[in-house]
Write an enzyme that holds these catalytic residues in place. Structure first.
Site, PDB file in Angstrom:
ATOM      1  N   CYS A  79       0.950  -1.120   0.098  1.00  0.00           N
ATOM      2  CA  CYS A  79      -0.105   0.041  -0.160  1.00  0.00           C
ATOM      3  C   CYS A  79       0.819   1.221  -0.011  1.00  0.00           C
ATOM      4  O   CYS A  79       1.795   1.353   0.833  1.00  0.00           O
ATOM      5  CB  CYS A  79      -0.812  -0.078   1.108  1.00  0.00           C
ATOM      6  SG  CYS A  79      -2.075   1.322   1.364  1.00  0.00           S
ATOM      7  N   CYS A 113       0.281   4.763   7.004  1.00  0.00           N
ATOM      8  CA  CYS A 113      -0.304   4.676   8.282  1.00  0.00           C
ATOM      9  C   CYS A 113       0.580   4.068   9.089  1.00  0.00           C
ATOM     10  O   CYS A 113       1.041   2.800   9.042  1.00  0.00           O
ATOM     11  CB  CYS A 113      -1.808   3.744   8.098  1.00  0.00           C
ATOM     12  SG  CYS A 113      -2.801   4.423   6.896  1.00  0.00           S
ATOM     13  N   CYS A 169       0.211   0.195  10.281  1.00  0.00           N
ATOM     14  CA  CYS A 169      -0.407  -0.896   9.314  1.00  0.00           C
ATOM     15  C   CYS A 169       0.974  -1.757   8.797  1.00  0.00           C
ATOM     16  O   CYS A 169       1.885  -0.909   7.983  1.00  0.00           O
ATOM     17  CB  CYS A 169      -0.865  -0.089   8.192  1.00  0.00           C
ATOM     18  SG  CYS A 169      -1.560  -1.424   7.174  1.00  0.00           S
ATOM     19  N   CYS A 227     -16.528  -9.191   5.459  1.00  0.00           N
ATOM     20  CA  CYS A 227     -15.871  -7.927   5.263  1.00  0.00           C
ATOM     21  C   CYS A 227     -14.543  -8.033   4.532  1.00  0.00           C
ATOM     22  O   CYS A 227     -13.891  -8.828   4.990  1.00  0.00           O
ATOM     23  CB  CYS A 227     -15.700  -7.160   6.671  1.00  0.00           C
ATOM     24  SG  CYS A 227     -14.818  -5.545   6.568  1.00  0.00           S
TER      25      CYS A 227
HETATM   26  N1  SAM Z   1      -6.677   0.299   3.158  1.00  0.00           N
HETATM   27  C1  SAM Z   1      -7.843   0.911   3.693  1.00  0.00           C
HETATM   28  C2  SAM Z   1      -8.046   1.927   4.704  1.00  0.00           C
HETATM   29  O1  SAM Z   1      -7.012   2.252   5.216  1.00  0.00           O
HETATM   30  O2  SAM Z   1      -9.115   2.428   4.913  1.00  0.00           O
HETATM   31  C3  SAM Z   1      -8.941  -0.678   4.310  1.00  0.00           C
HETATM   32  C4  SAM Z   1      -8.062  -1.574   5.111  1.00  0.00           C
HETATM   33  S1  SAM Z   1      -7.312  -0.842   6.632  1.00  0.00           S
HETATM   34  C5  SAM Z   1      -6.168  -2.154   7.015  1.00  0.00           C
HETATM   35  C6  SAM Z   1      -8.519  -0.911   7.637  1.00  0.00           C
HETATM   36  C7  SAM Z   1      -8.286  -0.410   9.211  1.00  0.00           C
HETATM   37  O3  SAM Z   1      -7.684  -1.319   9.849  1.00  0.00           O
HETATM   38  C8  SAM Z   1      -7.465   0.736   9.317  1.00  0.00           C
HETATM   39  O4  SAM Z   1      -8.174   1.897   9.323  1.00  0.00           O
HETATM   40  C9  SAM Z   1      -7.222   0.600  10.862  1.00  0.00           C
HETATM   41  O5  SAM Z   1      -8.175   1.115  11.633  1.00  0.00           O
HETATM   42  C10 SAM Z   1      -7.129  -0.892  11.104  1.00  0.00           C
HETATM   43  N2  SAM Z   1      -5.903  -1.392  11.474  1.00  0.00           N
HETATM   44  C11 SAM Z   1      -4.980  -1.592  10.416  1.00  0.00           C
HETATM   45  N3  SAM Z   1      -3.720  -2.178  11.155  1.00  0.00           N
HETATM   46  C12 SAM Z   1      -4.033  -2.115  12.419  1.00  0.00           C
HETATM   47  C13 SAM Z   1      -3.290  -2.582  13.451  1.00  0.00           C
HETATM   48  N4  SAM Z   1      -2.052  -2.935  13.357  1.00  0.00           N
HETATM   49  N5  SAM Z   1      -3.728  -2.540  14.770  1.00  0.00           N
HETATM   50  C14 SAM Z   1      -5.232  -2.109  14.914  1.00  0.00           C
HETATM   51  N6  SAM Z   1      -5.998  -1.865  13.725  1.00  0.00           N
HETATM   52  C15 SAM Z   1      -5.285  -1.753  12.383  1.00  0.00           C
HETATM   53  C1  DTB Z   2     -11.429  -2.419  11.506  1.00  0.00           C
HETATM   54  O1  DTB Z   2     -11.629  -1.264  12.169  1.00  0.00           O
HETATM   55  N1  DTB Z   2     -10.717  -3.323  11.921  1.00  0.00           N
HETATM   56  C2  DTB Z   2     -10.696  -4.280  11.175  1.00  0.00           C
HETATM   57  C3  DTB Z   2     -11.629  -4.009   9.887  1.00  0.00           C
HETATM   58  N2  DTB Z   2     -12.160  -2.683  10.424  1.00  0.00           N
HETATM   59  C4  DTB Z   2     -11.115  -3.913   8.411  1.00  0.00           C
HETATM   60  C5  DTB Z   2      -9.219  -4.404  10.602  1.00  0.00           C
HETATM   61  C6  DTB Z   2      -8.207  -4.644  11.647  1.00  0.00           C
HETATM   62  C7  DTB Z   2      -6.969  -4.897  10.914  1.00  0.00           C
HETATM   63  C8  DTB Z   2      -5.725  -5.319  11.920  1.00  0.00           C
HETATM   64  C9  DTB Z   2      -4.558  -5.495  11.610  1.00  0.00           C
HETATM   65  C10 DTB Z   2      -4.295  -6.666  10.484  1.00  0.00           C
HETATM   66  O2  DTB Z   2      -4.586  -7.747  10.597  1.00  0.00           O
HETATM   67  O3  DTB Z   2      -3.658  -6.490   9.485  1.00  0.00           O
HETATM   68 FE1  SF4 Z   3      -2.915   1.315   3.354  1.00  0.00          FE
HETATM   69 FE2  SF4 Z   3      -2.856   0.075   5.840  1.00  0.00          FE
HETATM   70 FE3  SF4 Z   3      -3.195   2.739   5.731  1.00  0.00          FE
HETATM   71 FE4  SF4 Z   3      -5.128   1.013   4.749  1.00  0.00          FE
HETATM   72  S1  SF4 Z   3      -4.374   1.109   7.088  1.00  0.00           S
HETATM   73  S2  SF4 Z   3      -4.441   2.936   3.772  1.00  0.00           S
HETATM   74  S3  SF4 Z   3      -3.836  -0.601   3.976  1.00  0.00           S
HETATM   75  S4  SF4 Z   3      -1.330   1.474   4.983  1.00  0.00           S
END
Ligand code: SAM
Ligand code: DTB
Ligand code: SF4
Length: 327
Positions: A56, A60, A63, A100
Site C-alpha cells: 500500500c 499509516c 499498518c 468484510c
Molecule cells: N486500506 C483501507 C483503509 O485504510 O481504509 C482498508 C484497510 S485498513 C487495514 C482498515 C483499518 O484497519 C484501518 O483504518 C485501521 O483502523 C485498522 N488497522 C490496520 N492495522 C491495524 C493494527 N495494526 N492494529 C489495529 N488496527 C489496525
Molecule cells: C477495523 O476497524 N478493523 C478491522 C476492519 N476494520 C477492517 C481490521 C483490523 C486489521 C488489523 C491488522 C491486520 O490484521 O492487518
Molecule cells: Fe494502506 Fe494500511 Fe493505511 Fe489501509 S491502513 S491505507 S492498507 S497503509
C-alpha cells in the site's frame, strides 16, 4: 425510528465527562444503555478477508501493509471472485452473518479490479450475508456503484482525533476521510467507522474521536474499536500495550453516545484475556471478528471464541436478527 432520533449529539465537554466517569459506574451506565437497545446475550460474528494484501502506498504508522515498512506481510494481488466466495461460504458455515473484504489500497480506481470487487459484493449478497468493504477512499460515483451491487456497509476509520491524526498518517488528511464517509452515507450504504486505541494518543484524543463520531451528520451504524496490534517493522512496533481500561472506557462511551449502533470489539482480542473481553461485552461491545486471522495479523481461533461464548452465555446473532438491525 431513524438513528438520528435516538442519537446523543454531545459537546466535547460532555464526552470528556462521560469518558472520565469512574470506570465501574461507566460500565454499569453503558450496560444499561446496551440492554435498552439490544439483546445483551447476542454478539454479531463477522469474518474479515484481505482481498488484496500489502504494497500500500499510504504511510499509516500502525499498518503492516504499507509498502514503505519492512514487515513480514507477503503481498498478494486482488484475489479472484471464486476464492473470495469460497471464504464467504465458509464464514457463513462458521456462523458469521457479516463478511468484510479489505484491500490495501489508498483509493479505489475505476478499472477492472473494481469491477471484480463489485462481482464479489454481488456474490456475498447472494449468500445472504451482510457485505462490507474497506478499500480506502471512494468517490460519490464509486459508492453509488457499490450500493447498486448490494453493499450493506463500508468501513473507513477516522482512527483517532484530528489533532493526533497527522502524527500517524501523512499521506492523506482527516478531511479526505470525512469526504469518503459522506460519499458512502449519501449513496445509502451504512457507515462503519471507528478507531484504534493504544497508538500513543492521549485520553483527550480518544475523547475527541468519540465526539467526532457521535457528531457525524448521522452516527455510524457500526463503530469498530481496535486495540493496536503492534507489528514489527511498523513505526508503532514498540508502542507499549495500553491499559485495558482505556479500551473499556472507549467502548462504554461509544455505546452510550451511539446507543443503536453495533460496537465492534475489533483488532487486539488475541492479546486479551477472557475476563477482559467479558468486560468489553458488558460495556456494550456486541460484535467481534472471528477466525484465526484479521487481515494480516492473528486473531483467536473459532473454537476459542465458541468456548468464550459458552462460558459467558453469549450466542451469535442469527441472520434473521441481522436484517432488523437498521430498520
Ligand atoms: N486500506 C483501507 C483503509 O485504510 O481504509 C482498508 C484497510 S485498513 C487495514 C482498515 C483499518 O484497519 C484501518 O483504518 C485501521 O483502523 C485498522 N488497522 C490496520 N492495522 C491495524 C493494527 N495494526 N492494529 C489495529 N488496527 C489496525
Ligand atoms: C477495523 O476497524 N478493523 C478491522 C476492519 N476494520 C477492517 C481490521 C483490523 C486489521 C488489523 C491488522 C491486520 O490484521 O492487518
Ligand atoms: Fe494502506 Fe494500511 Fe493505511 Fe489501509 S491502513 S491505507 S492498507 S497503509
Amino acid at each position: 425510528m431513524t438513528m438520528t432520533e435516538t442519537a446523543v449529539r454531545p459537546t466535547l465537554d460532555a464526552v470528556a465527562a462521560l469518558y472520565r466517569t469512574p470506570v465501574l459506574n461507566l460500565i454499569v451506565n453503558a450496560a444499561e444503555v446496551h440492554r435498552a437497545h439490544h439483546d445483551p446475550s447476542k454478539v454479531q460474528v463477522c469474518v474479515l478477508l484481505s482481498i488484496k494484501t500489502g504494497g500500500c502506498p499510504e504511510d499509516c504508522g500502525y499498518c503492516p501493509q504499507a509498502a514503505r515498512y519492512d514487515t513480514e506481510v507477503k503481498s498478494q494481488g486482488l484475489l479472484d471472485v471464486d476464492h473470495v466466495l469460497k471464504a464467504a461460504r465458509q464464514a457463513k458455515d462458521d456462523g458469521a452473518t457479516r463478511f468484510c473484504m479489505g484491500a490495501a489500497w489508498r483509493e479505489v480506481k475505476d478499472n477492472t479490479q473494481f469491477d471484480r470487487v463489485l462481482d464479489m459484493i454481488r456474490g456475498v449478497k447472494a449468500l445472504d450475508l451482510e457485505a462490507c468493504c474497506t478499500l480506502g477512499m471512494v468517490t460519490a460515483d464509486q459508492a453509488r456503484r457499490m450500493k447498486e451491487a448490494g453493499l450493506d456497509a463500508y468501513n473507513h476509520n477516522l482512527d483517532s482525533s484530528e489533532a493526533f491524526y497527522d502524527r500517524i498518517i501523512s499521506t492523506r488528511t482527516y478531511q479526505d476521510r470525512l469526504d469518503t464517509l459522506a460519499h458512502v452515507r449519501n449513496a445509502g450504504i451504512t457507515v462503519c467507522c471507528g478507531g484504534i486505541v493504544g497508538m500513543g494518543e492521549t485520553e483527550d484524543d480518544r475523547i475527541a474521536l468519540l465526539h467526532t463520531l457521535a457528531n457525524l451528520p448521522e452516527p455510524p451504524e457500526s463503530v469498530p474499536i481496535n486495540a493496536l496490534v503492534a507489528v514489527e517493522g511498523t513505526p508503532l512496533a514498540d508502542q507499549p500495550k495500553v491499559a485495558i481500561w482505556e479500551m473499556i472506557r472507549t467502548i462504554a462511551t461509544a455505546r452510550i453516545l451511539m446507543p443503536r449502533s453495533m460496537v465492534r470489539l475489533s483488532a487486539g482480542r488475541i492479546a486479551m484475556s477472557d475476563s477482559e473481553q467479558a468486560l468489553c461485552f458488558l460495556a456494550g461491545a456486541n460484535s467481534i471478528f472471528a477466525g484465526d486471522k484479521l487481515l494480516t495479523t492473528p486473531n483467536p481461533e473459532f473454537d476459542r471464541d465458541a468456548q468464550l461464548f459458552a462460558t459467558l452465555g453469549l450466542s451469535p446473532l442469527a441472520a434473521s436478527e441481522v436484517s432488523n438491525l437498521h430498520t
